[in-house]
Design a protein around this motif. Structure first.
Motif, short mmCIF file in Angstrom:
data_model
loop_
_atom_site.label_atom_id
_atom_site.label_comp_id
_atom_site.label_asym_id
_atom_site.label_seq_id
_atom_site.Cartn_x
_atom_site.Cartn_y
_atom_site.Cartn_z
N ILE A 165 0.83 -1.21 0.00
CA ILE A 165 0.00 0.00 0.00
C ILE A 165 0.87 1.26 0.00
O ILE A 165 0.62 2.21 -0.76
CB ILE A 165 -0.95 0.00 1.22
N ILE A 166 1.92 1.26 0.81
CA ILE A 166 2.80 2.43 0.88
C ILE A 166 3.52 2.65 -0.44
O ILE A 166 3.57 3.77 -0.97
CB ILE A 166 3.82 2.26 2.03
N MET A 167 4.07 1.57 -1.03
CA MET A 167 4.83 1.71 -2.27
C MET A 167 3.93 2.15 -3.41
O MET A 167 4.24 3.08 -4.15
CB MET A 167 5.50 0.38 -2.61
N GLY A 168 2.78 1.46 -3.56
CA GLY A 168 1.86 1.82 -4.64
C GLY A 168 1.29 3.21 -4.47
O GLY A 168 1.14 3.96 -5.43
N GLY A 169 0.99 3.59 -3.22
CA GLY A 169 0.42 4.91 -2.95
C GLY A 169 1.40 6.04 -3.17
O GLY A 169 1.03 7.13 -3.63
N LEU A 170 2.68 5.82 -2.83
CA LEU A 170 3.71 6.86 -3.00
C LEU A 170 3.83 7.26 -4.47
O LEU A 170 3.83 8.45 -4.82
CB LEU A 170 5.06 6.33 -2.49
N VAL A 171 3.90 6.27 -5.36
CA VAL A 171 4.02 6.56 -6.79
C VAL A 171 2.73 7.17 -7.32
O VAL A 171 2.76 8.08 -8.17
CB VAL A 171 4.35 5.28 -7.58
N LEU A 172 1.62 6.70 -6.81
CA LEU A 172 0.33 7.21 -7.25
C LEU A 172 0.23 8.72 -7.00
O LEU A 172 -0.32 9.46 -7.83
CB LEU A 172 -0.79 6.47 -6.50
N THR A 173 0.81 9.18 -5.90
CA THR A 173 0.72 10.59 -5.54
C THR A 173 1.34 11.49 -6.61
O THR A 173 0.69 12.40 -7.12
CB THR A 173 1.43 10.84 -4.19
N TYR A 174 2.60 11.22 -7.00
CA TYR A 174 3.21 12.14 -7.96
C TYR A 174 2.76 11.87 -9.39
O TYR A 174 2.82 12.74 -10.25
CB TYR A 174 4.74 12.18 -7.83
N SER A 175 2.25 10.66 -9.66
CA SER A 175 1.69 10.38 -10.98
C SER A 175 0.41 11.20 -11.21
O SER A 175 0.20 11.76 -12.29
CB SER A 175 1.34 8.90 -11.12
N VAL A 176 -0.44 11.28 -10.17
CA VAL A 176 -1.68 12.05 -10.28
C VAL A 176 -1.39 13.54 -10.37
O VAL A 176 -1.99 14.27 -11.17
CB VAL A 176 -2.61 11.75 -9.07
N ILE A 177 -0.42 14.01 -9.59
CA ILE A 177 -0.12 15.44 -9.56
C ILE A 177 0.54 15.89 -10.86
O ILE A 177 0.17 16.90 -11.46
CB ILE A 177 0.81 15.79 -8.37
N GLY A 178 1.53 15.14 -11.33
CA GLY A 178 2.38 15.65 -12.41
C GLY A 178 2.11 15.14 -13.80
O GLY A 178 2.50 15.76 -14.77
N GLY A 179 1.44 13.97 -13.94
CA GLY A 179 1.18 13.45 -15.28
C GLY A 179 2.43 12.92 -15.95
O GLY A 179 3.46 12.65 -15.32
N THR A 180 2.38 12.79 -17.29
CA THR A 180 3.44 12.09 -18.03
C THR A 180 4.76 12.86 -18.05
O THR A 180 5.82 12.27 -18.11
CB THR A 180 2.97 11.77 -19.46
N LYS A 181 4.71 14.20 -18.03
CA LYS A 181 5.96 14.95 -18.08
C LYS A 181 6.73 14.78 -16.77
O LYS A 181 7.95 14.65 -16.75
CB LYS A 181 5.70 16.43 -18.35
N ALA A 182 5.99 14.76 -15.64
CA ALA A 182 6.65 14.50 -14.35
C ALA A 182 7.32 13.14 -14.38
O ALA A 182 8.45 12.97 -13.90
CB ALA A 182 5.61 14.54 -13.22
N ILE A 183 6.62 12.15 -14.96
CA ILE A 183 7.17 10.80 -15.04
C ILE A 183 8.44 10.80 -15.89
O ILE A 183 9.45 10.19 -15.53
CB ILE A 183 6.11 9.84 -15.63
N SER A 184 8.40 11.50 -17.03
CA SER A 184 9.56 11.51 -17.92
C SER A 184 10.75 12.20 -17.28
O SER A 184 11.88 11.73 -17.37
CB SER A 184 9.19 12.22 -19.24
#
Length: 573
Positions: A155-174
């Motif tokens: 839950i912690i690992m999946g939730g941590l990534v989910l946070t910045y994925s939702v906030i930043g979108g694909t450019k944040a990921i790149s």
């Protein structure tokens, strides 16, 4: 872990996340959120493509694969450079020209809605299952360090990534991918150097490789054609080619990476970069696992590498049996070390005797390990009994200098964050573009689509975390992910190849060709997964599935034409 390790770990992860979100905070529309406004240069594209594939599984499971099975897994990637060439010539120009958000949009342009939805559905199923396993991999680290229950670490690992994925979108990921790949490269190189330095003084790289070779761990290429053998030259070149072609050409988690390129040329250069660097990168990671194997020939290895399960056993009623097995294991390890020391000056006859003794010692070690596994099952029927994925992590925690421990664990986390974030983003893109946009009663606004993208990211993230709870039951993670992909990738690729090269085959024939072919592949593959007995190696599912789709669709189309022709003649008569 010491305070120094925690500082390295925290600073590295915070820098990656904050930098990625900062660089993308201005993206307020669907194009910026899902495609990064198609503004990224080739090196961003290339590093993002590599980071998407390089999860924690790569570093925990691939090193464990090298430790346990040697270098032969590298053959899995032999078809990758060829696949990159085909993608640069065919897939990239089509996707860029049509300005699609997802690969599956093209299928509706070429066929119809049902082919698009079915193919997108196959992608969502296999990607969500694979992402659940990718979440489980770094959760192992949290579980090992903190002794936390694996449910909470998932839950912690999946939730941590989910946070910045939702906030930043694909450019944040790149942008985070660029930082991740730089940290990964430096840290893994340092790990390899340190393993070498920790070997006995008279054992350099060449001698270490010779020892690994005598133990069957330098088996890089097998020319034997054997459909049951998972990794040989033919399965890698043929099966691997079709798998990589489908993964990079039709899996939205990868297509979404190179659609962010500012031009066709930039996207092509990014994929070429991936084709040139990926095989050496995997070779080196496997080699680190092989060097860890050599290290444990001169040092006593743990009787079982999963420290959490061993500690549970040590605190149970089975502690005396465990202690007795550990003592027996230590005696066998010491005998092996003495044999290896004598082998350097041995003549041919002595060498044969020593090799036979080593083989006998290895057999005894495996027997002891199976007894430990039996105790773990007795103590906890739900315990994790596959420890191959824990080998590198245990070595890092037990032997590497403080500071580097924190950095390497940051690397494994960073790698996972990159691949998981890409998967979240690709599943959200497919859900919004291929399902929500298509079936909305009224055309959704930009704001509504952006909101739907973030909501679907959260929902897929929750589902993947749920899947992660069961990942420990499936076996070695790097193989499980590829097996799951191979059950679907050949079918998806077959649909795209029909779309590109068989213009006379229509949507209905392609749809039923894909449905029938998928049923056949699942009928062959699922019993193999459940029974854990292979009649044919999983890499061959990819070309078989691909050719089934093409062949069945072609037959249906021709039968359709014949029936229409016969009906027309009857009507005219």
């Amino acid at each position: 872990m010491t305070n120094l390790d925690w500082i390295f770990l925290t600073v590295t992860l915070l820098f990656i996340i904050v930098y990625g979100v900062y660089k993308s905070h201005r993206d307020k529309d669907i194009e910026g959120y899902l495609l990064g406004n198609q503004s990224l240069p080739w090196y961003h594209v290339g590093l993002s493509v590599m980071a998407t594939q390089a999860s924690a599984i790569t570093f925990l499971s691939t090193t464990g694969q090298g430790f346990d099975d040697g270098m032969r897994f590298v053959q899995f990637y032999f078809g990758l450079p060829l696949a990159m060439i085909v993608l640069c010539i065919t897939f990239i120009p089509i996707f860029h020209r049509l300005k699609v958000y997802t690969a599956y949009e093209y299928l509706e342009h070429r066929f119809d809605g049902k082919v698009r939805i079915f193919t997108a559905f196959l992608f969502l199923i296999q990607r969500s299952l694979s992402t659940g396993i990718s979440i489980y991999a770094p959760a192992i680290i949290l579980s090992t360090i903190f002794r936390w229950d694996i449910v909470w670490t998932n839950i912690i690992m999946g939730g941590l990534v989910l946070t910045y994925s939702v906030i930043g979108g694909t450019k944040a990921i790149s942008y985070t991918h660029v930082q991740q790949m730089l940290v990964i490269t430096v840290a893994m190189f340092l790990a390899g150097v340190i393993v070498l330095q920790m070997l006995p003084e008279n054992i350099g790289l060449v001698k270490a490789l010779k020892i690994a070779g005598k133990s069957g761990h330098m088996n890089m290429v097998s020319f034997e054609f054997n459909p049951k053998d998972r990794y040989n030259l033919w399965s890698g070149l043929i099966g691997g080619f079709f798998l990589q072609l489908s993964y990079f050409g039709t899996d939205q988690s990868q297509v979404g990476r190179y659609l962010t390129g500012e031009s066709i040329t930039q996207s092509r250069l990014g994929l070429v970069m991936n084709g040139l660097l990926k095989v050496p990168m995997q070779f080196f990671i496997l080699l680190v696992g092989v060097l860890v194997f050599v290290f444990y020939q001169f040092n006593t290895s743990p009787v079982f590498f999963n420290k959490v399960e061993v500690d549970k056993l040590r605190a149970s009623q089975y502690a005396p049996q465990l202690q007795a097995l550990e003592k027996e294991h230590a005696v066998i390890s010491e005998k092996k070390q003495q044999l290896l020391a004598r082998m350097g000056d041995a003549n041919d006859q002595q060498l044969l005797i020593y090799k036979a003794s080593l083989k006998e010692s290895d057999s005894l070690s495996k027997d002891i390990k199976s007894k430990v596994v039996g105790l773990i099952k007795k103590n906890n029927p739900n315990g994790i009994t596959n420890d191959r994925d824990f080998v590198f992590l245990r070595f890092v925690l037990d032997y590497l200098p403080h500071g580097l421990i924190g950095l390497l664990i940051a690397v494994i986390f960073a790698a996972s964050m990159g691949s998981i974030a890409s998967a979240y983003n690709s599943m959200a893109a497919t859900t919004v573009v291929d399902v929500y946009r298509k079936y909305a009663k009224t055309p959704p606004t930009e704001k509504a689509e952006l909101r739907a993208s973030k909501v679907s990211t959260v929902l897929w993230g929750i589902f993947c975390i749920f899947v992660a709870q069961y990942a420990s039951e499936l076996g070695n993670m790097i193989e499980v992910v590829n097996v799951l992909g191979s059950l679907f990738y050949g079918i998806i690729l077959g649909v795209f190849l029909v779309a590109f090269y068989f213009k006379n085959i229509g949507g209905t024939a392609t749809f039923w060709g894909a449905v029938i072919s998928q049923a056949i592949i699942l009928g062959i593959g699922i019993p193999q997964v459940i029974l854990k007995k292979e009649w044919i190696a999983y890499l061959w599912f990819n070309p078989i599935g691909c050719f089934l789709v093409i062949g069945i669709a072609w037959m249906i189309q021709n039968l359709w034409k014949k029936s229409e022709y016969s009906l027309s003649k009857t009507t005219n008569a």
